[in-house]
Design a protein around this motif. Structure first.
Motif, mmCIF file in Angstrom:
data_model
loop_
_atom_site.group_PDB
_atom_site.id
_atom_site.type_symbol
_atom_site.label_atom_id
_atom_site.label_comp_id
_atom_site.label_asym_id
_atom_site.label_seq_id
_atom_site.Cartn_x
_atom_site.Cartn_y
_atom_site.Cartn_z
ATOM 1 N N THR A 199 3.186 7.471 4.437
ATOM 2 C CA THR A 199 4.027 7.263 5.621
ATOM 3 C C THR A 199 4.699 5.890 5.639
ATOM 4 O OG1 THR A 199 2.066 6.500 6.852
ATOM 5 C CG2 THR A 199 2.639 8.823 7.049
ATOM 6 N N ASN A 200 4.829 5.240 4.464
ATOM 7 C CA ASN A 200 5.335 3.864 4.447
ATOM 8 C C ASN A 200 6.807 3.752 4.047
ATOM 9 O OD1 ASN A 200 5.259 4.295 1.705
ATOM 10 N ND2 ASN A 200 3.859 2.611 1.227
ATOM 11 N N THR A 201 7.581 4.753 4.389
ATOM 12 C CA THR A 201 9.013 4.739 4.074
ATOM 13 C C THR A 201 9.711 3.536 4.693
ATOM 14 O OG1 THR A 201 8.988 7.165 4.023
ATOM 15 C CG2 THR A 201 11.138 6.096 4.145
ATOM 16 N N GLY A 202 9.321 3.181 5.898
ATOM 17 C CA GLY A 202 9.940 2.040 6.568
ATOM 18 C C GLY A 202 9.723 0.744 5.801
ATOM 19 N N ASN A 203 8.510 0.547 5.275
ATOM 20 C CA ASN A 203 8.230 -0.664 4.502
ATOM 21 C C ASN A 203 8.991 -0.670 3.177
ATOM 22 O OD1 ASN A 203 6.563 -1.928 6.357
ATOM 23 N ND2 ASN A 203 4.702 -0.980 5.557
ATOM 24 N N LYS A 204 9.172 0.503 2.587
ATOM 25 C CA LYS A 204 9.979 0.573 1.369
ATOM 26 C C LYS A 204 11.426 0.182 1.667
ATOM 27 C CE LYS A 204 7.214 4.095 -1.006
ATOM 28 N NZ LYS A 204 7.143 5.514 -1.456
ATOM 29 N N ALA A 205 11.917 0.626 2.813
ATOM 30 C CA ALA A 205 13.279 0.262 3.209
ATOM 31 C C ALA A 205 13.385 -1.252 3.414
ATOM 32 C CB ALA A 205 13.668 1.003 4.480
ATOM 33 N N PHE A 221 9.104 -1.760 -4.757
ATOM 34 C CA PHE A 221 8.161 -0.684 -4.461
ATOM 35 C C PHE A 221 6.750 -1.028 -4.932
ATOM 36 C CE2 PHE A 221 11.046 3.294 -3.836
ATOM 37 C CZ PHE A 221 11.691 2.635 -2.790
ATOM 38 N N ASP A 225 3.442 -1.164 -2.504
ATOM 39 C CA ASP A 225 2.201 -0.452 -2.803
ATOM 40 C C ASP A 225 1.003 -1.393 -2.749
ATOM 41 O OD1 ASP A 225 0.946 2.104 -3.622
ATOM 42 O OD2 ASP A 225 0.370 0.951 -5.392
#
Length: 351
Positions: A199-205, A221, A225
């Motif tokens: 659920t960490n799409t926001g942090n990847k962005a 990325f 991680d």
């Protein structure tokens, strides 16, 4: 403040409701504050705080990370560890919860150890953003872009500063550093990591937005991680209090005697905790409590009383800013009762 060398006596105080004991006495020469409260007073105040706030029902668990939503909201533990390694505990202090954003403090310390305080300040900054901890707008608006090491963007960038030949080496370096601060081997809570990684799409962005401004210093990325893993490390309240006491003790773990954090870096870390340690609640916290502290959405808060020790509280329900409701109430109560507020002359014995 004048200090004097005093012998440390091993003692055990046990009642039906509270256990007070030193975990380990190190060979390090101890220094104690002449105005530090007596152990009997600390025991009494912790019991009072536990009884006063045990029934608090405000707040709710973090639910944007599925694992955290399932943690028992009634769990509640208080631990105090002093710089002379006295340990005061009450409640659910052996339950291992995810350290979450409190990890940011210790990754900051590790980066400063490797690169120096000035270099970390130049690359990350130390300014409150005035926006939510996961705000992409803050990354765009601020000239430093990362803001400070405790918002997500700044924390991911700080993690990217940790050197290693590959991701595994970098991760193990971080985990080992946390363990040394805790005085015990800490481990990853794999279920938390998997839940967050999904659920960490926001942090990847955020990581790619940082790359746009040349404000991330390793693969974006990969850095996210490792950051996700560091947030998923398990600690209990006692371990967390010892990590805090290491900062209070000028970087020396009071249980092991090891110089874990550079003494010259401690003031910079504590100042960052004061400005940004409780997300959007940091200003109110400084006003009401007067202690450098860091919270995590796992339900923990650790507050530092320089030269004296640290108090850690675990209770999962959070307020709207992402800070444990009970933990804030307990630490504010203890701070006032024991004259810990650093902005008050009472903290140095001026009556």
């Amino acid at each position: 403040m004048n200090t004097k060398r005093v012998p440390i006596a091993l003692f055990v105080v046990t009642t039906v409701v509270t256990v007070v004991f030193p975990v380990r006495i190190s060979a390090q020469t101890k220094r104690s504050s002449p105005v530090a409260p007596r152990s009997e007073l600390v025991t009494s105040v912790i019991q009072e705080a536990y009884d006063k706030f045990k029934g608090e029902t405000k707040g709710k668990n973090a639910d944007y990370i599925p694992y955290l939503a399932q943690v028992d909201s009634k769990l509640f533990g208080i631990a105090v560890v002093t710089t002379d390694n006295q340990v005061f505990i009450k409640g659910d202090v052996t339950y291992s919860f995810s350290i979450q954003s409190i990890s940011k403090v210790y990754t900051q310390a590790l980066a400063m150890e490797a690169l120096g305080a000035d270099a970390v300040f130049d690359k990350i900054g130390s300014e409150p953003t005035g926006r939510p901890f996961n705000s992409p707008v803050a990354v765009v608006d601020m000239t430093t872009h990362t803001g400070n090491p405790y918002v997500n963007a700044g924390a991911i960038a700080t993690t990217s500063l940790i050197a290693g030949k590959d991701e595994n080496e970098k991760w193990n370096k971080i985990l080992d550093f946390y363990s040394r601060a805790a005085g015990e081997k800490l481990v990853l809570i794999d279920e938390v990591y998997k839940s967050e990684a999904a659920t960490n799409t926001g942090n990847k962005a955020l990581s790619y937005l940082l790359a746009k401004y040349d404000r991330i210093y390793a693969d974006p990325f990969e850095s996210v991680d490792i950051y996700t893993k560091q947030c998923s490390v398990g600690v209990n309240a006692t371990q967390l209090a010892r990590m805090g006491a290491t900062l209070a003790n000028n970087g020396i773990n009071p249980a092991t005697g090891e110089q874990v954090i550079k003494a010259e870096d401690v003031p910079y870390i504590l100042s960052t905790m004061t400005m940004a340690g409780l997300y959007d609640g940091s200003g109110g916290w400084a006003w009401k409590v007067g202690l450098p502290a860091k919270s995590g959405v796992g339900g923990g808060i650790v507050a530092i009383i320089p030269g004296k020790g640290a108090i850690a509280v675990f209770a999962p329900p959070l307020d709207e800013a992402g800070n444990s409701v009970k933990a804030q109430e307990v630490i504010e109560y203890v701070s006032h009762k024991l004259n810990y507020d650093l902005y008050s002359p009472l903290s140095v014995g001026w009556k």
